[in-house]
Design an enzyme around this catalytic site. Sequence first.
Site, PDB file in Angstrom:
ATOM      1  N   ASN A  13       0.866  -1.173   0.000  1.00 45.34           N
ATOM      2  CA  ASN A  13       0.000   0.000   0.000  1.00 45.34           C
ATOM      3  C   ASN A  13       0.910   1.232   0.000  1.00 45.34           C
ATOM      4  O   ASN A  13       1.442   1.608   1.045  1.00 45.34           O
ATOM      5  CB  ASN A  13      -0.875  -0.059   1.261  1.00 45.34           C
ATOM      6  N   LYS A  20       2.916   0.807   3.351  1.00 48.52           N
ATOM      7  CA  LYS A  20       2.544  -0.277   4.278  1.00 48.52           C
ATOM      8  C   LYS A  20       2.651  -1.597   3.541  1.00 48.52           C
ATOM      9  O   LYS A  20       2.369  -1.655   2.340  1.00 48.52           O
ATOM     10  CB  LYS A  20       1.119  -0.089   4.786  1.00 48.52           C
ATOM     11  N   HIS A 185     -12.453   3.538   0.991  1.00 48.96           N
ATOM     12  CA  HIS A 185     -12.522   2.509   2.041  1.00 48.96           C
ATOM     13  C   HIS A 185     -13.316   1.283   1.611  1.00 48.96           C
ATOM     14  O   HIS A 185     -13.782   0.499   2.440  1.00 48.96           O
ATOM     15  CB  HIS A 185     -13.147   3.066   3.350  1.00 48.96           C
ATOM     16  N   LEU A 214     -14.032   4.359  10.680  1.00 45.79           N
ATOM     17  CA  LEU A 214     -13.506   5.569  11.317  1.00 45.79           C
ATOM     18  C   LEU A 214     -12.040   5.384  11.665  1.00 45.79           C
ATOM     19  O   LEU A 214     -11.710   4.748  12.669  1.00 45.79           O
ATOM     20  CB  LEU A 214     -14.317   5.873  12.588  1.00 45.79           C
ATOM     21  N   GLY A 215     -11.176   5.884  10.814  1.00 48.63           N
ATOM     22  CA  GLY A 215      -9.742   5.864  11.108  1.00 48.63           C
ATOM     23  C   GLY A 215      -9.255   7.295  11.058  1.00 48.63           C
ATOM     24  O   GLY A 215     -10.033   8.225  11.289  1.00 48.63           O
ATOM     25  N   ARG A 246      -8.626  16.186   7.920  1.00 45.85           N
ATOM     26  CA  ARG A 246      -9.457  16.656   6.801  1.00 45.85           C
ATOM     27  C   ARG A 246     -10.763  17.231   7.317  1.00 45.85           C
ATOM     28  O   ARG A 246     -11.339  16.697   8.267  1.00 45.85           O
ATOM     29  CB  ARG A 246      -9.753  15.499   5.836  1.00 45.85           C
ATOM     30  N   ASP A 288      -5.295  13.060  16.841  1.00 42.24           N
ATOM     31  CA  ASP A 288      -5.543  11.696  17.304  1.00 42.24           C
ATOM     32  C   ASP A 288      -6.740  11.645  18.266  1.00 42.24           C
ATOM     33  O   ASP A 288      -6.811  12.423  19.212  1.00 42.24           O
ATOM     34  CB  ASP A 288      -4.275  11.181  18.013  1.00 42.24           C
ATOM     35  N   ILE A 337     -10.572   4.295  15.107  1.00 45.49           N
ATOM     36  CA  ILE A 337     -11.484   4.957  16.052  1.00 45.49           C
ATOM     37  C   ILE A 337     -12.705   4.079  16.297  1.00 45.49           C
ATOM     38  O   ILE A 337     -13.111   3.855  17.442  1.00 45.49           O
ATOM     39  CB  ILE A 337     -11.893   6.351  15.514  1.00 45.49           C
ATOM     40  N   GLY A 338     -13.276   3.541  15.231  1.00 43.98           N
ATOM     41  CA  GLY A 338     -14.471   2.697  15.362  1.00 43.98           C
ATOM     42  C   GLY A 338     -14.223   1.469  16.228  1.00 43.98           C
ATOM     43  O   GLY A 338     -15.095   1.037  16.979  1.00 43.98           O
ATOM     44  N   GLU A 390      -8.095  -5.158   5.767  1.00 42.38           N
ATOM     45  CA  GLU A 390      -8.052  -4.868   4.324  1.00 42.38           C
ATOM     46  C   GLU A 390      -7.044  -5.758   3.593  1.00 42.38           C
ATOM     47  O   GLU A 390      -7.261  -6.160   2.449  1.00 42.38           O
ATOM     48  CB  GLU A 390      -7.715  -3.389   4.110  1.00 42.38           C
TER      49      GLU A 390
HETATM   50  P1  AMP Z   1      -6.525   3.996  11.327  1.00 42.16           P
HETATM   51  O1  AMP Z   1      -6.356   5.103  10.326  1.00 42.16           O
HETATM   52  O2  AMP Z   1      -7.672   3.098  11.047  1.00 42.16           O
HETATM   53  O3  AMP Z   1      -5.243   3.256  11.630  1.00 42.16           O
HETATM   54  O4  AMP Z   1      -6.907   4.727  12.704  1.00 42.16           O
HETATM   55  C1  AMP Z   1      -5.999   5.569  13.348  1.00 42.16           C
HETATM   56  C2  AMP Z   1      -6.726   6.413  14.391  1.00 42.16           C
HETATM   57  O5  AMP Z   1      -7.432   5.546  15.312  1.00 42.16           O
HETATM   58  C3  AMP Z   1      -5.771   7.208  15.276  1.00 42.16           C
HETATM   59  O6  AMP Z   1      -5.438   8.415  14.668  1.00 42.16           O
HETATM   60  C4  AMP Z   1      -6.600   7.411  16.507  1.00 42.16           C
HETATM   61  O7  AMP Z   1      -7.366   8.588  16.313  1.00 42.16           O
HETATM   62  C5  AMP Z   1      -7.553   6.239  16.560  1.00 42.16           C
HETATM   63  N1  AMP Z   1      -7.242   5.304  17.648  1.00 42.16           N
HETATM   64  C6  AMP Z   1      -6.337   4.306  17.674  1.00 42.16           C
HETATM   65  N2  AMP Z   1      -6.338   3.676  18.867  1.00 42.16           N
HETATM   66  C7  AMP Z   1      -7.280   4.277  19.623  1.00 42.16           C
HETATM   67  C8  AMP Z   1      -7.766   4.100  20.952  1.00 42.16           C
HETATM   68  N3  AMP Z   1      -7.292   3.152  21.760  1.00 42.16           N
HETATM   69  N4  AMP Z   1      -8.742   4.917  21.376  1.00 42.16           N
HETATM   70  C9  AMP Z   1      -9.244   5.879  20.585  1.00 42.16           C
HETATM   71  N5  AMP Z   1      -8.834   6.104  19.330  1.00 42.16           N
HETATM   72  C10 AMP Z   1      -7.862   5.323  18.846  1.00 42.16           C
END
Ligand code: AMP
Length: 407
Positions: A13, A20, A185, A214-215, A246, A288, A337-338, A390
């Site tokens: 990726n 990645k 996504h 939600l990332g 964003r 974050d 986040i999700g 993914e």
């Molecule tokens: P992703 O892009 O799917 O890897 O998600 C990354 C985002 O997930 C980070 O920027 C955080 O905002 C959120 N995240 C990761 N771990 C946690 C956690 N334990 N609690 C809350 N948010 C988290």
Amino acid sequence: MSKKTKKYIFVLNCGSSSLKFAIIDILKKEKIFSGTVEFLHSKKSQITFKDCTNEENKVIFLENLTYKKSIEVIFQKSLEKIKCLQSILGIGHRIVHGGEKLHQSTIIDKKIIEQIRSSIPFAPLHNPFGIIGFQEISSIFPHLKHKQVAVFDTAFHHTIPSESYLYAIPYELYKKYGIRRYGAHGISYQYVSKKFSKIVKKDLKYLNIIVCHLGNGGSIAAIANGKSVDTSMGLTPLEGLMMGTRSGDIDPSIIFYLYENLKMNIGQIREILTKKSGILGITQINNDMRYVEDNYHKDTNANRAMKMYCHRLSKYIASYFTMMNDHLDAIIFTGGIGENSVMVRKMTMEKLKLFNVQCDEEKNANTKFGKCEMISSKNSIPVWVIPTNEEIIIAEETFRLLEIEQT
Ligand code: AMP
């Protein structure tokens, strides 16, 4: 190849400043090795390797890593684990934007590269680097040149109808230039919907679900009868939900205002909306969600960011109820986040009480770090947390296409 020989798919990726990767044991459907190259072309370049069989992490610092050098080091390191280059059957590339023409995974050849190139204006930070990844693999490992597959993040949304994918702007802008909603996504949505279909033992074609990925980037998809019928990201991944950096949805007139009254140029405006907005823009400190949760009760800006995030998310979920035919099987949370933010899920679900969404607080609090659980109470519309994967989808698609090729 004997039955005992291991078969691996290498997943890549490639982004503008990071890359990645993962190695998938395709017969066991298991990730055995993964990692990230960060800060490409800089003095801070580093590669993190994660051995998924024992959860051990290793970081290597190498100045000014290029794509070529990164791929060489990753393969060298991976071979310590998988022993034999011949056991890598193929390479699966995550390609963010397939445009109008590429709406299913495909083996990469010259024509496909040109089509991916034509969508660069819609994904300038991703598509060019997917092409570089393909070219580097082809030059380092010529025997793998024709064993490379592109899996598109837009493909899953190919089914959305025109009333959802068209913008209310002159129709010829769509016809001539392909300006429409494409979404993103899709690979994650494909994984999560397949997984949910297995969990509830119901054929995908009868499932109506609303999935929130939600990332750091975030989007939501309305999936009716197993097919995407609407999604929040648009022509590019800038539209929709509030994200890490964003803006998501804004009044387009803000752009005119910044340009005409504040005399900003297009580059500055793009930088604001893509890199300085969202959670970062509101907290003014951090993008974050962990920071937002930790400071929710201590800091006004973090408090505001959390409330805005859940307000916008619940508004999208509520609007997607209208696309669920006669019933909704589940609302599903996934992405960093999700999967982990207990607070985001709780606050969002509270706003959906009118729609018979009720949170089981204990289950919600206990569901994070890769757990797959239902977090709603007994009489509620089911709400699930399903960790996404993914890389597995990319590996499966790659394997499927290469198998077809061989038969
Ligand atoms: P992703 O892009 O799917 O890897 O998600 C990354 C985002 O997930 C980070 O920027 C955080 O905002 C959120 N995240 C990761 N771990 C946690 C956690 N334990 N609690 C809350 N948010 C988290």
